[in-house]
Design a protein around this motif. Structure first.
Motif, short mmCIF file in Angstrom:
data_model
loop_
_atom_site.label_atom_id
_atom_site.label_comp_id
_atom_site.label_asym_id
_atom_site.label_seq_id
_atom_site.Cartn_x
_atom_site.Cartn_y
_atom_site.Cartn_z
N ASP A 44 7.80 -62.27 -29.32
CA ASP A 44 9.16 -62.54 -28.84
C ASP A 44 10.16 -61.47 -29.26
OD1 ASP A 44 8.31 -64.90 -27.62
OD2 ASP A 44 8.61 -66.06 -29.46
N CYS A 45 9.68 -60.41 -29.87
CA CYS A 45 10.59 -59.35 -30.33
C CYS A 45 10.91 -58.38 -29.19
CB CYS A 45 9.97 -58.57 -31.49
SG CYS A 45 9.83 -59.50 -33.02
N SER A 46 12.12 -57.84 -29.24
CA SER A 46 12.48 -56.79 -28.29
C SER A 46 11.85 -55.48 -28.74
CB SER A 46 14.00 -56.63 -28.25
OG SER A 46 14.47 -56.11 -29.49
N VAL A 47 11.99 -54.46 -27.91
CA VAL A 47 11.47 -53.14 -28.27
C VAL A 47 12.09 -52.66 -29.57
CG1 VAL A 47 11.46 -50.71 -27.58
CG2 VAL A 47 10.87 -52.47 -25.91
N ARG A 48 13.40 -52.75 -29.68
CA ARG A 48 14.07 -52.29 -30.91
C ARG A 48 13.67 -53.13 -32.12
NH1 ARG A 48 17.54 -48.33 -30.39
NH2 ARG A 48 18.34 -47.80 -28.31
N GLU A 49 13.58 -54.44 -31.92
CA GLU A 49 13.17 -55.29 -33.03
C GLU A 49 11.75 -54.97 -33.49
OE1 GLU A 49 15.80 -59.30 -31.94
OE2 GLU A 49 13.77 -59.01 -31.11
N THR A 50 10.89 -54.63 -32.53
CA THR A 50 9.52 -54.23 -32.87
C THR A 50 9.54 -52.99 -33.76
OG1 THR A 50 8.62 -55.14 -30.82
CG2 THR A 50 7.33 -53.42 -31.91
N ALA A 51 10.28 -51.98 -33.35
CA ALA A 51 10.34 -50.74 -34.12
C ALA A 51 10.92 -50.98 -35.50
CB ALA A 51 11.16 -49.70 -33.37
N GLU A 52 11.95 -51.79 -35.59
CA GLU A 52 12.58 -52.07 -36.89
C GLU A 52 11.62 -52.82 -37.80
OE1 GLU A 52 16.09 -54.16 -35.77
OE2 GLU A 52 17.11 -52.38 -35.00
N ARG A 53 10.88 -53.77 -37.26
CA ARG A 53 9.95 -54.53 -38.08
C ARG A 53 8.86 -53.62 -38.66
NH1 ARG A 53 8.06 -59.74 -39.76
NH2 ARG A 53 6.56 -59.08 -41.35
N VAL A 54 8.31 -52.76 -37.83
CA VAL A 54 7.27 -51.86 -38.30
C VAL A 54 7.82 -50.92 -39.36
CG1 VAL A 54 5.64 -50.05 -37.62
CG2 VAL A 54 5.99 -52.03 -36.13
N ARG A 55 9.01 -50.37 -39.13
CA ARG A 55 9.62 -49.48 -40.12
C ARG A 55 9.86 -50.20 -41.44
NH1 ARG A 55 13.90 -48.19 -36.24
NH2 ARG A 55 13.14 -46.63 -34.76
N ASN A 56 10.40 -51.42 -41.35
CA ASN A 56 10.71 -52.18 -42.57
C ASN A 56 9.46 -52.53 -43.36
OD1 ASN A 56 13.44 -52.11 -42.00
ND2 ASN A 56 13.47 -54.10 -40.99
N ASP A 57 8.33 -52.63 -42.68
CA ASP A 57 7.07 -52.91 -43.38
C ASP A 57 6.49 -51.67 -44.05
OD1 ASP A 57 7.01 -55.62 -42.81
OD2 ASP A 57 5.84 -55.37 -40.96
N GLY A 58 7.11 -50.51 -43.81
CA GLY A 58 6.67 -49.29 -44.47
C GLY A 58 5.31 -48.79 -44.00
N ILE A 59 5.04 -48.92 -42.72
CA ILE A 59 3.75 -48.49 -42.18
C ILE A 59 3.66 -46.97 -42.20
CG2 ILE A 59 2.27 -48.51 -40.13
CD1 ILE A 59 2.63 -51.23 -41.60
N ASP A 60 2.55 -46.45 -42.69
CA ASP A 60 2.32 -45.01 -42.71
C ASP A 60 1.72 -44.52 -41.39
OD1 ASP A 60 3.14 -44.62 -45.45
OD2 ASP A 60 1.25 -45.58 -46.04
N ILE A 61 0.70 -45.24 -40.90
CA ILE A 61 0.02 -44.87 -39.66
C ILE A 61 0.03 -46.07 -38.73
CG2 ILE A 61 -2.14 -44.09 -38.62
CD1 ILE A 61 -2.87 -42.82 -41.30
N LEU A 62 0.65 -45.93 -37.59
CA LEU A 62 0.70 -46.99 -36.60
C LEU A 62 -0.31 -46.67 -35.50
CD1 LEU A 62 2.05 -49.60 -35.54
CD2 LEU A 62 3.63 -48.13 -34.27
N VAL A 63 -1.25 -47.57 -35.29
CA VAL A 63 -2.28 -47.39 -34.28
C VAL A 63 -1.98 -48.32 -33.10
CG1 VAL A 63 -4.75 -47.42 -33.80
CG2 VAL A 63 -3.94 -46.86 -36.10
#
Length: 352
Positions: A44-63
């Protein structure tokens, strides 16, 4: 994919899973939820919310496993969710812009390095096939041919791909085989809507009794499906868009497959599967050679049995089905990507 996550070495990687699809309550979703260290539903996340969530989780490599497919969200990749972004599995091609993904994860067959100019991403290779199998599903005893809707006698060709992969040239060749091999049939998965009638009509137009095109009904479980595949004698790979997971399925069931090596990523997957399974002699380089390989195997039961025995003997040890080795190689690739990111060096056009 679940087995890959289950086998990851937690001393080397911490694994987050972001789900953008509907929770269907399926067994595979339950396995994935249990396998990831962190499973996050972002349907249910928007595109921006998706990007923010991944960034906030501190992901090094996104596959990214979707690319430009349904339920994909490549727009979030354009917002740069992670320092390293990778295109893998879901989309057999380039995402089309270097901002979306830094790497495309392939193998020496599907993404040869001389094709690097065709990709916006840097090509990086797994040593064997880029597709993971799931070897946790043990085969059961197959049903009888009658129970599976097959004739009691005769050679069984099969192709359990989606019917949109079939085209006139493929069907011409397959019907030629049916005309040549007396009593043979073509076993396909049940397509949607009117496709079954249309495929039978196309067989009839090619002088093949439409009753020899047989559609497999739905079964309750994946194990049941894989077990019944053992009834097939020979799998036929479509072209120019090959089998992917369906090819893994028939090989896991011990059924040899004939493929045509194409010029593009999706047209080279069948060859990658066969090389990793130890059956490179079943890779054709022309439609005529494809036909001859299939015809000769259908006419030579002893040779076909030898191939089936080879598949059975190597089932746990060949690169296609050695999943611990696959996952270690995948982790090595991730560490190479991250080392490159940390050193801020510029890799060559491809990394074998």
């Amino acid at each position: 994919m679940p087995q890959v996550i289950e086998l990851h070495d937690r001393s080397r990687v911490e694994v987050f899973g972001y789900s953008m699809g509907v929770d269907d309550g399926s067994e595979i979703r339950r396995r994935l939820q249990a396998a990831f260290d962190h499973f996050v539903d972002i349907a249910d996340c928007s595109v921006r919310e998706t990007a923010e969530r991944v960034r906030n989780d501190g992901i090094d490599i996104l596959v990214d496993l979707n690319g430009w497919t349904s339920d994909g969200r490549p727009e979030a990749l354009a917002l740069r969710c992670a320092p390293v972004q990778v295109n893998w599995l879901g989309y057999a091609g380039t995402l089309g812009h270097a901002r979306l993904a830094d790497y495309l994860l392939g193998d020496p067959v599907v993404t040869p390095l001389h094709d690097a100019p065709c990709y916006c991403e840097r090509i990086i290779h797994l040593p064997h096939c880029y597709l993971p199998a799931d070897t946790t599903i043990e085969l059961g005893a197959p049903p009888s041919r009658l129970e599976a809707g097959l004739p009691e006698h005769g050679f069984v060709f099969c192709s359990f791909n989606n019917s949109y992969k079939f085209n006139p040239q493929v069907f011409d060749l397959w019907c030629h085989l049916l005309r040549e091999i007396d009593g043979s049939c073509l076993w396909l998965s049940q397509p949607a809507d009117t496709a079954a009638d249309r495929l039978r009509s196309e067989a009839e137009r090619r002088a093949v009794d439409p009753a020899r095109v047989i559609f497999a009904s739905r079964v309750e479980s994946r194990r049941d499906h894989l077990s019944r595949l053992q009834l097939a004698d020979l799998a036929l790979d479509p072209f120019p868009y090959n089998s992917h997971s369906t090819g893994i399925d028939v090989l896991w069931a011990g059924v040899p497959m004939v493929v045509l090596l194409g010029d593009t990523f999706p047209g080279r997957v069948g060859a990658s599967l066969l090389r990793a399974a130890g059956l490179p002699e079943l890779v054709a380089t022309s439609p005529d050679e494809y036909y001859e390989i299939a015809r000769s195997l259908a006419s030579d039961p002893q040779r076909l049995l030898q191939l089936r025995n080879r598949l059975a003997a190597d089932r746990r040890h060949c690169p296609l089905f050695d999943m611990p080795r696959f996952v270690r190689a995948l982790e090595d690739v991730y560490h190479r990507m991250w080392d490159d990111q940390r050193s801020r060096s510029q890799p060559a056009a491809g990394i074998p």
